[in-house]
Design an enzyme around this catalytic site. Structure first.
Site, PDB file in Angstrom:
ATOM      1  N   LEU A   1      26.794 -10.702 -20.674  1.00 19.01           N
ATOM      2  CA  LEU A   1      28.102  -9.782 -20.251  1.00 19.01           C
ATOM      3  C   LEU A   1      27.333  -8.566 -20.113  1.00 19.01           C
ATOM      4  O   LEU A   1      27.530  -7.316 -18.726  1.00 19.01           O
ATOM      5  CB  LEU A   1      28.452  -9.090 -21.819  1.00 19.01           C
ATOM      6  CG  LEU A   1      29.570 -10.031 -22.533  1.00 19.01           C
ATOM      7  CD1 LEU A   1      29.386  -9.206 -23.730  1.00 19.01           C
ATOM      8  CD2 LEU A   1      30.915  -9.946 -21.599  1.00 19.01           C
ATOM      9  N   GLY A   2      26.469  -8.060 -19.810  1.00 20.96           N
ATOM     10  CA  GLY A   2      25.309  -7.027 -19.156  1.00 20.96           C
ATOM     11  C   GLY A   2      23.763  -6.880 -19.710  1.00 20.96           C
ATOM     12  O   GLY A   2      23.516  -7.593 -20.895  1.00 20.96           O
ATOM     13  N   LYS A   3      23.468  -6.054 -18.885  1.00 15.76           N
ATOM     14  CA  LYS A   3      21.914  -5.617 -19.600  1.00 15.76           C
ATOM     15  C   LYS A   3      21.556  -3.550 -19.247  1.00 15.76           C
ATOM     16  O   LYS A   3      22.425  -3.000 -18.506  1.00 15.76           O
ATOM     17  CB  LYS A   3      20.936  -6.153 -18.838  1.00 15.76           C
ATOM     18  CG  LYS A   3      20.356  -5.888 -17.219  1.00 15.76           C
ATOM     19  CD  LYS A   3      19.651  -6.119 -17.394  1.00 15.76           C
ATOM     20  CE  LYS A   3      19.247  -5.802 -15.834  1.00 15.76           C
ATOM     21  NZ  LYS A   3      17.688  -6.743 -15.137  1.00 15.76           N
ATOM     22  N   GLY A   4      21.149  -2.870 -20.443  1.00 18.95           N
ATOM     23  CA  GLY A   4      20.949  -1.713 -20.631  1.00 18.95           C
ATOM     24  C   GLY A   4      19.098  -2.061 -20.601  1.00 18.95           C
ATOM     25  O   GLY A   4      18.426  -2.691 -19.927  1.00 18.95           O
ATOM     26  N   GLY A   5      18.780  -0.177 -20.667  1.00 20.89           N
ATOM     27  CA  GLY A   5      16.982  -0.047 -20.356  1.00 20.89           C
ATOM     28  C   GLY A   5      17.108  -1.164 -22.349  1.00 20.89           C
ATOM     29  O   GLY A   5      15.436  -1.141 -21.010  1.00 20.89           O
ATOM     30  N   PHE A   6      17.445  -1.021 -22.426  1.00 20.90           N
ATOM     31  CA  PHE A   6      16.032  -2.057 -23.422  1.00 20.90           C
ATOM     32  C   PHE A   6      17.130  -3.263 -24.370  1.00 20.90           C
ATOM     33  O   PHE A   6      16.281  -4.007 -25.251  1.00 20.90           O
ATOM     34  CB  PHE A   6      15.515  -1.101 -24.363  1.00 20.90           C
ATOM     35  CG  PHE A   6      16.486  -0.894 -25.771  1.00 20.90           C
ATOM     36  CD1 PHE A   6      16.125  -1.013 -27.057  1.00 20.90           C
ATOM     37  CD2 PHE A   6      17.590  -0.485 -25.573  1.00 20.90           C
ATOM     38  CE1 PHE A   6      16.619  -0.762 -28.482  1.00 20.90           C
ATOM     39  CE2 PHE A   6      18.325   0.336 -26.619  1.00 20.90           C
ATOM     40  CZ  PHE A   6      17.804  -0.334 -28.387  1.00 20.90           C
TER      41      PHE A   6
ATOM     42  N   CYS B   1      23.111  -8.055 -23.393  1.00 22.74           N
ATOM     43  CA  CYS B   1      23.683  -8.347 -24.168  1.00 22.74           C
ATOM     44  C   CYS B   1      25.045  -9.624 -23.895  1.00 22.74           C
ATOM     45  O   CYS B   1      25.130 -10.130 -23.050  1.00 22.74           O
ATOM     46  CB  CYS B   1      25.317  -7.041 -23.793  1.00 22.74           C
ATOM     47  SG  CYS B   1      26.254  -6.424 -25.653  1.00 22.74           S
TER      48      CYS B   1
ATOM     49  N   ASP C   1      25.010  10.974 -25.516  1.00 21.58           N
ATOM     50  CA  ASP C   1      24.349   9.584 -24.311  1.00 21.58           C
ATOM     51  C   ASP C   1      25.718   9.574 -23.678  1.00 21.58           C
ATOM     52  O   ASP C   1      26.259   8.523 -23.116  1.00 21.58           O
ATOM     53  CB  ASP C   1      23.626   8.345 -24.388  1.00 21.58           C
ATOM     54  CG  ASP C   1      23.074   7.781 -23.377  1.00 21.58           C
ATOM     55  OD1 ASP C   1      23.477   8.510 -21.843  1.00 21.58           O
ATOM     56  OD2 ASP C   1      22.301   6.560 -23.679  1.00 21.58           O
TER      57      ASP C   1
ATOM     58  N   LYS D   1      24.144  -7.399 -28.924  1.00 19.10           N
ATOM     59  CA  LYS D   1      23.502  -7.349 -28.361  1.00 19.10           C
ATOM     60  C   LYS D   1      21.710  -6.912 -28.803  1.00 19.10           C
ATOM     61  O   LYS D   1      21.559  -7.038 -29.693  1.00 19.10           O
ATOM     62  CB  LYS D   1      22.800  -5.127 -28.643  1.00 19.10           C
ATOM     63  CG  LYS D   1      23.582  -4.282 -26.856  1.00 19.10           C
ATOM     64  CD  LYS D   1      23.837  -3.097 -27.752  1.00 19.10           C
ATOM     65  CE  LYS D   1      22.776  -2.101 -26.802  1.00 19.10           C
ATOM     66  NZ  LYS D   1      22.713  -0.817 -27.390  1.00 19.10           N
TER      67      LYS D   1
HETATM   68  N1  LIG Z   1      30.813  -3.809 -27.028  1.00 18.80           N
HETATM   69  C1  LIG Z   1      30.481  -4.538 -25.792  1.00 18.80           C
HETATM   70  N2  LIG Z   1      32.027  -5.252 -25.767  1.00 18.80           N
HETATM   71  C2  LIG Z   1      31.072  -5.705 -23.891  1.00 18.80           C
HETATM   72  N3  LIG Z   1      30.276  -5.651 -23.314  1.00 18.80           N
HETATM   73  C3  LIG Z   1      29.108  -4.549 -23.743  1.00 18.80           C
HETATM   74  C4  LIG Z   1      29.492  -4.001 -25.620  1.00 18.80           C
HETATM   75  N4  LIG Z   1      28.022  -3.327 -25.259  1.00 18.80           N
HETATM   76  C5  LIG Z   1      27.554  -3.466 -24.089  1.00 18.80           C
HETATM   77  N5  LIG Z   1      27.890  -4.236 -23.505  1.00 18.80           N
HETATM   78  C6  LIG Z   1      27.796  -4.650 -21.906  1.00 18.80           C
HETATM   79  O1  LIG Z   1      25.752  -4.175 -22.416  1.00 18.80           O
HETATM   80  C7  LIG Z   1      25.568  -3.593 -21.813  1.00 18.80           C
HETATM   81  C8  LIG Z   1      24.512  -3.094 -21.951  1.00 18.80           C
HETATM   82  O2  LIG Z   1      24.497  -2.481 -23.404  1.00 18.80           O
HETATM   83  P1  LIG Z   1      23.934  -1.583 -23.025  1.00 18.80           P
HETATM   84  O3  LIG Z   1      24.295  -0.319 -22.768  1.00 18.80           O
HETATM   85  O4  LIG Z   1      23.913  -1.238 -24.864  1.00 18.80           O
HETATM   86  O5  LIG Z   1      23.063  -1.129 -23.503  1.00 18.80           O
HETATM   87  P2  LIG Z   1      20.937  -0.651 -23.969  1.00 18.80           P
HETATM   88  O6  LIG Z   1      20.161  -1.050 -23.428  1.00 18.80           O
HETATM   89  O7  LIG Z   1      21.593   0.322 -24.828  1.00 18.80           O
HETATM   90  O8  LIG Z   1      21.851   0.772 -22.508  1.00 18.80           O
HETATM   91  P3  LIG Z   1      21.643   1.250 -21.990  1.00 18.80           P
HETATM   92  O9  LIG Z   1      20.143   1.635 -21.410  1.00 18.80           O
HETATM   93  O10 LIG Z   1      22.475   2.633 -21.474  1.00 18.80           O
HETATM   94  O11 LIG Z   1      20.893   2.494 -23.305  1.00 18.80           O
HETATM   95  C9  LIG Z   1      26.647  -2.357 -21.236  1.00 18.80           C
HETATM   96  O12 LIG Z   1      26.179  -2.105 -19.709  1.00 18.80           O
HETATM   97  C10 LIG Z   1      28.065  -3.884 -20.991  1.00 18.80           C
HETATM   98  O13 LIG Z   1      28.071  -4.212 -19.957  1.00 18.80           O
END
Ligand SMILES: Nc1ncnc2c1ncn2[C@@H]1O[C@H](COP(=O)(O)OP(=O)(O)OP(=O)(O)O)[C@@H](O)[C@H]1O
Length: 690
Positions: free
Chosen positions: A35-40, A43, A152, A58
């Site tokens: 689904l995607g990735k964030g900083g850490f 998903c 955030d 996640k």
């Molecule tokens: N509930 C969800 N449903 C669908 N996709 C999601 C969901 N939560 C997160 N994602 C996808 O996963 C990616 C990473 O999630 P998230 O931003 O929560 O990670 P993170 O590492 O905590 O990010 P950040 O760097 O913003 O702290 C998101 O950008 C989104 O594309």
């Protein structure tokens, strides 16, 4: 796609559940779509093999949690997130770990985040912004009532589920207060969205940081890019601290939206509106806000029918206004109506393409109203509804765009062979030489040909400093009897003046140095600054110094000033100019080459100089239009300013007057570099814990 992640290869993830009796149960999830990735975290879609329920997981690699801060952050995220339940918050379901990873199972939001939406759509209609932001506010109200600050809030953390409901997610930086007045000191957030008090870090921060980020979000959705975005983070912080942002001219935005944004993006957190005040702002009254939007809006803007349905007032208003504008456009000279060098293409929607947004610009609303306030407050004049700026005592001066500077220096360097006709014909002696429109924040600054500098402030007061810079005049509209208001002038020395004028005097000085230091010749092809200066001394420096701009407005094709010497000056985009003296009924026309000609109004109207008569008719039409909409500038036609009620310092018809893109701020103020937007920069949180 990240090659390391094997992200789209389905695999089974096992959760070991220890029962009360010590038995181990295995629950299996099919790890599906990435689904995607964030900083850490990364998903994925997870499907429970027993129930077939699908969720978002996640996945945080344990190896990345070696630092105790990272561990703490994850624990805090889980602790806060699992404690909350709200329609507009991503639902926390469950978490578990195996040897390699920690898995946080969340409600699946199939329609990605507002970040992806904006990337696809470039910018949203205000109706959509209203719909999304009211849901965000609901989520924030819930969080704040539970003493949680999200910290955030950004487009990437606002998800859309399949019903197109907004869901706030990612509680990695959230903080729970122990008591209401508590201030947090951790510097955290995402650069574009971070509130100035977090950056200052002096007296801590609280719920207001989320309100700030909400303001950034509203701006970003409407305008298409964040207000403080630059190519490097340091410059973004500088801009945030100095509150240096503006509303670009090429993007339509309603007065109500502008007003709300400028009230939220205020340096002093205590001066920001509360969430309830935001919901009661006029911006939220411009539409019957739908609970959710159709999924087709993920890819396409709302149809005009949809807008009409949800913004009926706007639709009614719109049709008459469009007719008026179309009439004006049709009388505009062809080369003005479509001048070369104007921005074209999708970034500049025309009135016809997106009429509702353009029309909303004429909505003069924008005041905050408490739930019980009477509707009469809607008619508050702008001076009351839109204070000069934030509560800061020291205004920061960042004119929005050097492109806004126009010059009619050519009037001074006109060839001698173009003579005024007849003995009684006298060209005007004072006019606006340069101007800068900073009404998104303070007002219009201008330099007259006699070297006086003035400012028409957004609260409709005016200030004028004469050429020696020792004295200034201050003009305030005051009632002279029960029906009439007039500008009342007080004169002060710069060395000694009332304290409450300090901010305005400071702004005047900023405007003055900005206008004086701008290269005069840059807008005047083929002319030199030096010869103009010589001319100016001979021609106009001895003229009376208390002529000032009484009214002004901008249209798609021109800017108009009404001066206190009864001159109406119209500067067209193509560098032609009209100066109309309503007292002597004479017109001075400056053609594209800078040649000027002064002649009686009747003669000008009947002249065979088609260029001039077209522009004159356009001027007349605009004046008539303004007269019919009770606009002050119309009083320049001889009706007397005291009879006119409205104030008009906002663009009447369009925000497309400026040419070119927003220039680098470095041109205006030392130390700031080019504002090149970057879709990749400034999105990651920084200094997560300290
Ligand atoms: N509930 C969800 N449903 C669908 N996709 C999601 C969901 N939560 C997160 N994602 C996808 O996963 C990616 C990473 O999630 P998230 O931003 O929560 O990670 P993170 O590492 O905590 O990010 P950040 O760097 O913003 O702290 C998101 O950008 C989104 O594309």
């Amino acid at each position: 796609m990240d090659p390391q992640s094997n992200q789209n290869v389905p695999s089974i993830v096992e959760e070991k559940i220890t029962k009360h009796n010590g038995d181990i149960q295995i629950r299996q999830y099919l790890k599906g779509k990435f689904l995607g990735k964030g900083g850490f975290a990364r998903c994925y879609e997870f499907t429970n093999q027993e129930t077939n329920a699908v969720c978002a997981a996640k996945v945080v690699v344990k190896a990345s949690l070696t630092k105790s801060r990272a561990k703490q952050k994850l624990m805090s995220e889980i602790k806060i997130h699992r404690s909350i339940r709200h329609q507009h918050v991503v639902q926390f379901q469950h978490f578990f770990e195996d040897a390699e990873n920690v898995y946080i199972l969340l409600e699946l939001c199939q329609n990605q985040s507002l970040n992806e939406l904006l990337r696809r759509r470039k910018r949203l209609h205000e109706l959509e912004v209203l719909c999304y932001s009211s849901q965000i506010i609901n989520a924030l109200k819930y969080l704040h009532a539970h003493r949680i600050i999200h910290r955030d809030l950004k487009l990437g953390n606002l998800f859309l589920n399949e019903k197109m409901e907004v869901k706030l997610g990612d509680f990695g930086l959230a903080s729970k207060l122990d008591f209401d007045g508590e201030k947090k000191r951790t510097i955290c957030g995402t650069p574009n969205y971070i509130a100035p008090e977090v950056l200052e870090g002096k007296s801590g921060h609280s719920y207001e940081v989320d309100v700030w980020s909400l303001g950034v979000i509203i701006y970003t959705l409407i305008i298409g890019k964040p207000p403080f975005e630059t190519s490097d983070v340091k410059t973004t912080y500088k801009r945030i601290k100095m509150n240096a942002y503006s509303f670009p001219d090429h993007v339509p935005i309603s007065d109500a939206a502008k007003d709300l944004i400028s009230k939220i993006l205020i340096g002093d957190p205590s001066a920001r509106p509360t969430l309830d005040e935001i919901l009661n702002h006029d911006f939220f009254r411009t539409a019957n806000i739908p609970k959710a939007l159709p999924p087709s809006f993920l890819a396409c803007p709302p149809s005009s029918q949809y807008i009409k349905q949800h913004m009926p007032q706007l639709a009614n208003y719109q049709s008459t206004q469009i007719q008026q504008i179309q009439r004006l456009e049709s009388t505009a000279p062809a080369n003005i109506a479509n001048p070369s060098g104007f921005q074209t293409g999708t970034s500049r929607p025309s009135v016809q393409q997106n009429p509702s947004q353009n029309m909303m610009m004429t909505d003069r609303g924008g005041a905050f109203r408490r739930p019980n306030q009477q509707s009469s407050e809607k008619q508050l004049p702008q001076s009351q509804t839109r204070p000069m700026s934030s509560a800061d005592n020291q205004p920061q001066f960042y004119p929005p765009s050097i492109n806004t500077i126009q010059s009619n220096q050519r009037l001074l360097s006109a060839p001698q062979n173009v003579k005024a006709q007849g003995d009684s014909i006298k060209p005007p002696n004072v006019w606006v030489k340069k101007w800068v429109d900073y009404s998104s924040k303070y007002g219009l600054g201008y330099l007259l040909c006699n070297n006086s500098t003035g400012v028409f402030f957004n609260d409709s007061t005016k200030i004028l400093m004469d050429m020696n810079g020792k004295n200034f005049h201050y003009f305030e509209r005051k009632a002279v009897n029960s029906q009439e208001k007039q500008d009342v002038m007080t004169t002060h020395q710069l060395s000694e003046y009332p304290k409450d004028l300090q901010k305005k005097v400071t702004l005047l000085q900023h405007f003055r140095s900005y206008l004086e230091n701008t290269n005069q010749a840059q807008n005047i092809p083929g002319s030199s600054g030096q010869s103009q200066d010589v001319d100016m001394v001979d021609d106009s420096s001895k003229q009376p110094s208390n002529v000032y701009v009484k009214k002004w407005m901008r249209t798609k094709h021109a800017i108009m000033f009404r001066l206190s010497n009864k001159i109406v000056q119209v500067n067209f985009q193509d560098h032609t100019e009209i100066l109309l003296n309503s007292e002597s009924r004479q017109v001075t026309y400056v053609n594209k080459k800078g040649e000027r000609q002064t002649l009686p109004l009747n003669a000008a109207l009947e002249s065979n100089n088609a260029e001039m008569t077209k522009r004159l008719k356009y001027t007349k039409d605009i004046l008539t239009h303004m007269l019919s909409s009770n606009n002050n500038l119309a009083s320049a036609n001889g009706t007397g300013s005291s009879q006119v009620k409205g104030q008009n310092q906002q663009p009447l018809m369009s925000a497309h007057t400026k040419r070119g893109a927003e220039p680098p701020l470095s041109d205006m103020r030392g130390g700031l570099s080019s504002g090149v937007p970057s879709s990749q920069t400034n999105r990651k949180p920084f200094n997560v814990l300290n």
